[in-house]
Design a protein around this motif. Structure first.
Motif, mmCIF file in Angstrom:
data_model
loop_
_atom_site.group_PDB
_atom_site.id
_atom_site.type_symbol
_atom_site.label_atom_id
_atom_site.label_comp_id
_atom_site.label_asym_id
_atom_site.label_seq_id
_atom_site.Cartn_x
_atom_site.Cartn_y
_atom_site.Cartn_z
ATOM 1 N N PRO A 43 -74.065 -40.979 -27.344
ATOM 2 C CA PRO A 43 -74.929 -42.160 -27.428
ATOM 3 C C PRO A 43 -75.175 -42.554 -28.886
ATOM 4 O O PRO A 43 -75.061 -41.735 -29.800
ATOM 5 N N ARG A 67 -69.476 -34.315 -23.291
ATOM 6 C CA ARG A 67 -70.286 -34.944 -22.241
ATOM 7 C C ARG A 67 -70.930 -33.889 -21.342
ATOM 8 O O ARG A 67 -72.101 -34.015 -20.965
ATOM 9 N N ASP A 89 -77.843 -43.105 -30.495
ATOM 10 C CA ASP A 89 -78.979 -42.506 -31.198
ATOM 11 C C ASP A 89 -78.813 -41.018 -31.443
ATOM 12 O O ASP A 89 -79.772 -40.329 -31.813
ATOM 13 N N THR A 90 -77.609 -40.497 -31.281
ATOM 14 C CA THR A 90 -77.369 -39.066 -31.473
ATOM 15 C C THR A 90 -77.650 -38.644 -32.914
ATOM 16 O O THR A 90 -77.317 -39.347 -33.866
ATOM 17 N N ARG A 92 -83.686 -36.667 -27.555
ATOM 18 C CA ARG A 92 -82.580 -37.274 -28.285
ATOM 19 C C ARG A 92 -81.383 -36.334 -28.319
ATOM 20 O O ARG A 92 -81.536 -35.129 -28.546
#
Length: 547
Positions: free
Chosen positions: A386, A528, A388-389, A441
């Motif tokens: 994602p 993932r 915001d990683t 997060r």
């Protein structure tokens, strides 16, 4: 949390410390208990301070460092005396180099301990002298009442100066002595410092008349990301960042050159700019990989640290102040004092966008063959994560040759890298600290097999916390960078080839998960799965060894 004791009520030095930390909003500390610091640990729960115990003090320091970078609050670490404090010294040096607010608290020898060695447990000649070599301040208190003052002073320094680590030493006898601690001391609020108006006017005039402007962003510009983007778009100024500035402006933006100060093409281009605005960056050899070429134009430096106006290339126009407030004033400033009305339409600078794209291609052409083996794996990492990683990084070839320039990050994400001091073993404990700072997060650690083994025991910490934490390890069989340097010198590689270790099996032995990814597709799939799996997942990416 208990009511703070009255100023005249005797409390121990250990409670005075914890009371002071809680008063400054500290809710988490990192460290390892030892014989000499138990009086501190006794009071943590009463003051609602959670404690996270890594397996090594260096890991505690790196975890607290990343916690501070992600949360925006100082990281707090607790060590015991002597070897424990020296164990954390490397992390303190890294926090100093990267301007991270890190508070290290340790016991010390008793107040009246003789200077001549007596063989007391963990005795050393001077803890404060040792820590002064790597911290901004090392403060040995001399009374229980002074403990609260020392804590308030540390938080005042974090708020008003360039944030850097502080060490507080509490003599052993004060930790357990019950004395009046005085009133609770709180660091006063501080307004952001803004640069001198005359300097702002001069800088605004230089930038608005520039034909070839450029922005260089360092870690000190991070809180001003929106202002940096607005200024770049208003001026049509290409943006290049240091490692600590990575992602302040989205690296997919048409004005972004990303982390490129190490590129000869970008350095030559920068030398040809008529005005360069450097914000919150040292312009140091650790980012440039060699000295900065002489700049032909005007250098404007914006930094909260006045010393940066003269460190490295001296500023022609110095802007000393907080980056956000300084940039806001700069955006509003005109040489004649009238308010600015910027045109921020992207298509207004299409020629500049094409020039930036061409410069990016020239930058990449110089290293394409060297980085070819990494690029498909970096693309796979980006595709699986994602936006915001948080990515934590190590002093590894896969990071400074690979992910720093070639794995794009936007402002909603973060990339934490140990620049300057350049320690090894940062990525894994830093990922733990980042994840505890923001559990919702995604966090991923990137490392090499050599660097990982400096702190691999922190896999046990991630297992204990059940953190869903992918740890991607590019395995080149040892210390690849040093091996390559030896070969380039014509030397025979010595002490750089390490016997193979089954790192996924080691992760499983700690109670985590481990897999091998032999292709970019396998890496993306493993990532993932790891993001949804409690506990750490160590993913090795085998690399062909350069010979």
């Amino acid at each position: 949390m208990p009511e703070p004791p009255a100023a005249t009520t005797p409390i121990t030095g250990g409670e005075a410390l914890v009371r002071g930390l809680a008063a400054h909003g500290v809710t988490r500390a990192f460290g390892i208990p030892g014989t000499h610091n138990l009086e501190i640990y006794r009071h943590l729960a009463d003051y609602r301070i959670d404690h996270l115990n890594p397996r090594h003090e260096q890991g505690a320091g790196y975890a607290a460092d990343a916690y501070a970078r992600v949360s925006g609050r100082p990281g707090v670490t607790l060590t015991t005396t002597g070897p424990a404090l020296l164990n954390i010294a490397a992390a303190v040096g890294q926090a100093y180099s990267d301007s991270v607010p890190l508070l290290v608290v340790s016991p010390g020898m008793p107040l009246r301990h003789p200077r001549q060695s007596t063989g007391l447990l963990h005795e050393m000649r001077s803890q404060t002298e040792a820590l002064r070599g790597v911290a901004a301040v090392s403060h040995r208190v001399s009374s229980v009442e002074e403990i609260g003052v020392a804590v308030a002073r540390a938080f005042t320094l974090f708020r008003t100066r360039r944030p850097r680590p502080v060490h507080i030493e509490i003599p052993l006898d004060l930790l357990t002595a019950a004395e009046p601690a005085g009133p609770v001391r709180i660091a006063p609020p501080a307004a952001p410092a803004t640069a001198d108006p005359a300097a702002l006017s001069a800088a605004a005039g230089a930038l608005r008349s520039a034909a070839r402007p450029a922005l260089v962003l360092g870690g000190g510009a991070r809180a001003a990301a929106a202002e940096c983007l607005r200024l770049a778009e208003e001026l049509g100024a290409p943006v290049v960042t240091s490692a600590n500035g990575k992602g302040i402006v989205a690296e997919t933006h048409p004005l972004s050159l990303g982390v490129s100060l190490h590129s000869p093409a970008v350095r030559d281009w920068l030398a040809g700019r008529d005005v360069v605005l450097a914000i919150g960056t040292e312009l140091a050899e650790s980012d440039l990989w060699e000295p900065l070429p002489a700049l032909g134009g005007t250098l404007i430096r914006a930094d909260i640290d006045p010393a940066q106006m003269y460190a490295g290339p001296p500023a022609d126009i110095p802007l000393v102040g907080d980056a956000r407030s300084t940039l806001r004033s700069l955006l509003a400033a005109r040489p004649d004092g009238t308010e600015a009305h910027p045109d921020t339409h992207l298509d207004a600078h299409s020629d500049t966008h094409r020039a930036v794209a061409a410069l990016r291609a020239e930058r990449d052409a110089g290293t394409r063959s060297e980085d070819a083996r990494l690029l498909p794996y970096l693309a796979a990492i980006r595709s699986a994560l994602p936006a915001d990683t948080v990515l934590t990084s190590d002093s590894a070839q896969c990071c400074y040759y690979g992910a720093l320039p070639h794995l794009p990050v936007a402002p909603e994400g973060r990339y934490l890298h140990p620049t300057g001091f350049g320690t090894l073993g940062y990525a894994l404990p830093a990922a733990i600290g980042a994840k505890t700072a923001d559990p919702a997060r995604p966090v991923v650690a990137l490392s090499g097999d050599g660097g990982l083994q400096f702190s691999v025991q922190e896999l046990a910490t991630a297992v204990q916390l059940r953190l869903p934490l992918p740890v991607v390890v590019f395995d080149n069989g040892g210390y690849g960078e040093i091996r390559d340097e030896m070969v380039s010198r014509g030397d025979r590689p010595t002490a750089v080839d390490l016997p193979p270790v089954d790192l996924p099996a080691l992760a499983r032995a700690y109670g985590g998960h481990g897999v091998r990814a032999d292709s970019p597709e396998a890496l993306a799939e493993a990532l993932r799965r790891a993001l949804d799996t409690p506990g750490p997942t160590l993913i090795t990416v085998p690399q062909e060894l350069p010979r």
